[in-house]
Write a protein that holds these residues in place. Structure first.
Motif, PDB file in Angstrom:
ATOM      1  N   ASP A 187       0.825  -1.185  -0.142  1.00  0.00           N
ATOM      2  CA  ASP A 187      -0.032  -0.022   0.022  1.00  0.00           C
ATOM      3  C   ASP A 187       0.818   1.453  -0.169  1.00  0.00           C
ATOM      4  N   ASP A 188       2.322   1.099   0.413  1.00  0.00           N
ATOM      5  CA  ASP A 188       3.167   2.157   0.153  1.00  0.00           C
ATOM      6  C   ASP A 188       3.717   2.238  -1.334  1.00  0.00           C
ATOM      7  N   GLY A 189       3.384   1.423  -2.107  1.00  0.00           N
ATOM      8  CA  GLY A 189       3.938   1.480  -3.201  1.00  0.00           C
ATOM      9  C   GLY A 189       5.411   0.648  -3.557  1.00  0.00           C
ATOM     10  N   ASP A 190       5.842   0.050  -2.684  1.00  0.00           N
ATOM     11  CA  ASP A 190       7.110  -0.803  -2.504  1.00  0.00           C
ATOM     12  C   ASP A 190       6.832  -1.962  -3.411  1.00  0.00           C
ATOM     13  N   THR A 191       7.539  -2.032  -4.505  1.00  0.00           N
ATOM     14  CA  THR A 191       7.079  -3.194  -5.657  1.00  0.00           C
ATOM     15  C   THR A 191       8.103  -4.396  -5.426  1.00  0.00           C
ATOM     16  N   ASP A 192       7.397  -5.435  -5.899  1.00  0.00           N
ATOM     17  CA  ASP A 192       8.134  -6.878  -5.893  1.00  0.00           C
ATOM     18  C   ASP A 192       7.668  -7.733  -7.014  1.00  0.00           C
ATOM     19  N   ALA A 193       8.764  -8.384  -7.424  1.00  0.00           N
ATOM     20  CA  ALA A 193       8.474  -9.330  -8.615  1.00  0.00           C
ATOM     21  C   ALA A 193       8.876 -10.537  -8.436  1.00  0.00           C
ATOM     22  N   SER A 194       7.936 -11.651  -8.643  1.00  0.00           N
ATOM     23  CA  SER A 194       8.061 -12.863  -8.454  1.00  0.00           C
ATOM     24  C   SER A 194       7.880 -13.925  -9.457  1.00  0.00           C
ATOM     25  N   HIS A 195       7.973 -15.144  -9.528  1.00  0.00           N
ATOM     26  CA  HIS A 195       7.477 -15.982 -10.443  1.00  0.00           C
ATOM     27  C   HIS A 195       6.219 -17.027 -10.040  1.00  0.00           C
ATOM     28  N   ARG A 196       5.727 -17.460 -10.870  1.00  0.00           N
ATOM     29  CA  ARG A 196       4.974 -18.651 -10.644  1.00  0.00           C
ATOM     30  C   ARG A 196       5.087 -19.736 -11.860  1.00  0.00           C
ATOM     31  N   GLY A 197       5.250 -21.244 -11.313  1.00  0.00           N
ATOM     32  CA  GLY A 197       5.404 -22.137 -12.424  1.00  0.00           C
ATOM     33  C   GLY A 197       4.671 -23.162 -11.799  1.00  0.00           C
ATOM     34  N   GLY A 198       4.563 -24.168 -13.004  1.00  0.00           N
ATOM     35  CA  GLY A 198       3.721 -25.361 -12.725  1.00  0.00           C
ATOM     36  C   GLY A 198       3.883 -26.101 -14.194  1.00  0.00           C
ATOM     37  N   ASN A 199       2.896 -27.329 -14.214  1.00  0.00           N
ATOM     38  CA  ASN A 199       2.938 -28.085 -15.565  1.00  0.00           C
ATOM     39  C   ASN A 199       2.116 -27.337 -16.321  1.00  0.00           C
ATOM     40  N   PRO A 200       1.981 -27.191 -17.591  1.00  0.00           N
ATOM     41  CA  PRO A 200       1.068 -26.503 -18.477  1.00  0.00           C
ATOM     42  C   PRO A 200      -0.196 -26.919 -18.212  1.00  0.00           C
ATOM     43  N   GLY A 201      -0.879 -25.729 -18.196  1.00  0.00           N
ATOM     44  CA  GLY A 201      -2.436 -25.863 -17.523  1.00  0.00           C
ATOM     45  C   GLY A 201      -2.588 -25.611 -16.174  1.00  0.00           C
ATOM     46  N   PHE A 202      -1.509 -25.252 -15.438  1.00  0.00           N
ATOM     47  CA  PHE A 202      -1.565 -24.709 -13.979  1.00  0.00           C
ATOM     48  C   PHE A 202      -2.419 -23.413 -13.719  1.00  0.00           C
ATOM     49  N   VAL A 203      -2.446 -22.758 -14.967  1.00  0.00           N
ATOM     50  CA  VAL A 203      -3.104 -21.427 -14.964  1.00  0.00           C
ATOM     51  C   VAL A 203      -4.340 -21.737 -15.787  1.00  0.00           C
ATOM     52  N   GLN A 204      -5.478 -21.317 -15.029  1.00  0.00           N
ATOM     53  CA  GLN A 204      -6.952 -21.582 -15.683  1.00  0.00           C
ATOM     54  C   GLN A 204      -7.384 -20.371 -16.397  1.00  0.00           C
ATOM     55  N   VAL A 205      -7.814 -20.491 -17.431  1.00  0.00           N
ATOM     56  CA  VAL A 205      -8.331 -19.291 -18.167  1.00  0.00           C
ATOM     57  C   VAL A 205      -9.974 -19.479 -17.820  1.00  0.00           C
ATOM     58  N   LEU A 206     -10.566 -18.687 -16.917  1.00  0.00           N
ATOM     59  CA  LEU A 206     -11.927 -18.882 -16.756  1.00  0.00           C
ATOM     60  C   LEU A 206     -12.796 -18.031 -17.509  1.00  0.00           C
ATOM     61  N   SER A 207     -12.230 -17.101 -18.375  1.00  0.00           N
ATOM     62  CA  SER A 207     -12.857 -16.182 -19.006  1.00  0.00           C
ATOM     63  C   SER A 207     -11.746 -15.144 -19.626  1.00  0.00           C
ATOM     64  N   PRO A 208     -12.169 -14.524 -20.732  1.00  0.00           N
ATOM     65  CA  PRO A 208     -11.125 -13.519 -21.302  1.00  0.00           C
ATOM     66  C   PRO A 208     -10.841 -12.597 -20.573  1.00  0.00           C
ATOM     67  N   THR A 209     -11.279 -12.269 -19.314  1.00  0.00           N
ATOM     68  CA  THR A 209     -10.635 -11.377 -18.440  1.00  0.00           C
ATOM     69  C   THR A 209     -10.351 -11.966 -16.822  1.00  0.00           C
ATOM     70  N   LEU A 210     -10.579 -13.093 -16.786  1.00  0.00           N
ATOM     71  CA  LEU A 210     -10.320 -14.043 -15.509  1.00  0.00           C
ATOM     72  C   LEU A 210      -9.490 -15.088 -15.396  1.00  0.00           C
TER      73      LEU A 210
END
Length: 303
Positions: A187-210
């Protein structure tokens, strides 16, 4: 001395991992140790996240020949590169003004990585980052890859596609992804970058915006989820490792704690939902080309 902010502490407590988080706090430093300097000097890529003037968060890659990342002193990182002109952070990082920057340097061939967060400003053709946090990172869920550089002129001119929702091809790219990068801020604007990984398909596309993905067991710091508790803004980079195309997404995210929802996803401790507000795709954004992945043995199966 390193401390957690209120969002991180609240998530650690809700997850029941306060003791582990206290132990992991020893991995957060204010300076770069000597061995880490050597690691950075060997890398051809660093991922960075920052906010644009509208306070939307974006993530991108900066690349260069090994040596383009330098640590002239233990509290400073020099990145001898700027974003390509078509990048959503080109204007932000092209200014001489101070910008809060989250970064993660990763060596896919060995799964070694570290996060470096601080304040950056342009210095000629490079970025100079004054460091606030240097974080040792968990090596789980990252896929092994070797890199090469694309032949000069082989990629052709860059093209840019923008919108407020994922088109069919972009949705498929997300479904195929085994790795993406995420930027969040407190909330103070301090920024962090990270990664997420898994087997293909671990990210679900529930809709074009979700989008939805599982939050797997990690180091219990909850730097990303802690930021999201205080500030829902988030940015995502989905790299195409074969073509160099960068799919940049900006929006908001929230953590899902519902036990029934979580139980439907193998390996998930929590779920994260990302609401797409802006899409910015740049073809041939990176000159690096990567081999087929060697999947992490820690990746849970995809249901």
């Amino acid at each position: 001395m390193a401390t957690y902010h209120s969002g991180e502490l609240a998530v650690q407590q809700r997850a029941g991992l306060t003791t582990q988080a206290e132990f992991s706090l020893g991995g957060i430093h204010e300076t770069v140790p000597p061995l880490a300097r050597e690691f950075l000097a060997e890398q051809p890529m660093i991922v960075v996240g920052a906010a644009d003037p509208a306070d939307r968060l974006w993530v991108t890659q900066l690349t260069g020949e090994p040596g383009f990342l330098r640590v002239p002193d233990s509290r400073t990182l020099v990145i001898d590169a700027l974003p390509v002109p078509e990048d959503p952070l080109a204007d932000v990082l092209g200014t001489a003004h101070s910008v809060r920057l989250g970064t993660i340097a990763i060596e896919p061939a060995t799964r070694r990585r570290m996060r470096i967060n601080g304040r950056a400003h342009r210095d000629g053709g490079k970025l100079r980052v004054g460091l606030d946090q240097v974080i040792a990172n968990c090596p789980k869920y990252f896929q092994k890859r070797d890199h090469r550089r694309a032949a000069a002129g082989a990629a052709g001119p860059r093209t840019v596609t923008t919108g407020s929702a994922l088109d069919a091809a972009q949705q498929e790219a997300v479904r195929r992804a085994d790795t993406f990068f995420i930027a969040t801020a407190s909330d103070d604007g301090d920024t962090d970058a990270s990664h997420r990984g898994g087997n293909p398909g671990f990210v679900q596309v529930l809709s074009p915006t979700l989008l939805r993905w599982p939050d797997y067991t990690g180091n219990a710091m909850f730097l990303t989820l802690g930021n999201l508790l205080l500030n829902p803004a988030a940015g995502i980079l989905v790299p195409d490792w074969q073509t160099g195309t960068a799919l940049h997404l900006s929006g908001t995210a929230r953590t899902v704690w519902d036990a029934e929802e979580i139980a439907r996803t193998p390996g998930a401790q929590r779920l994260v939902e990302f609401f797409v507000e802006a899409v910015h795709e740049v073809s041939s954004a990176s000159p690096l080309r990567w081999s087929e992945p060697g999947y992490s043995r820690f990746n849970p199966p995809v249901g």
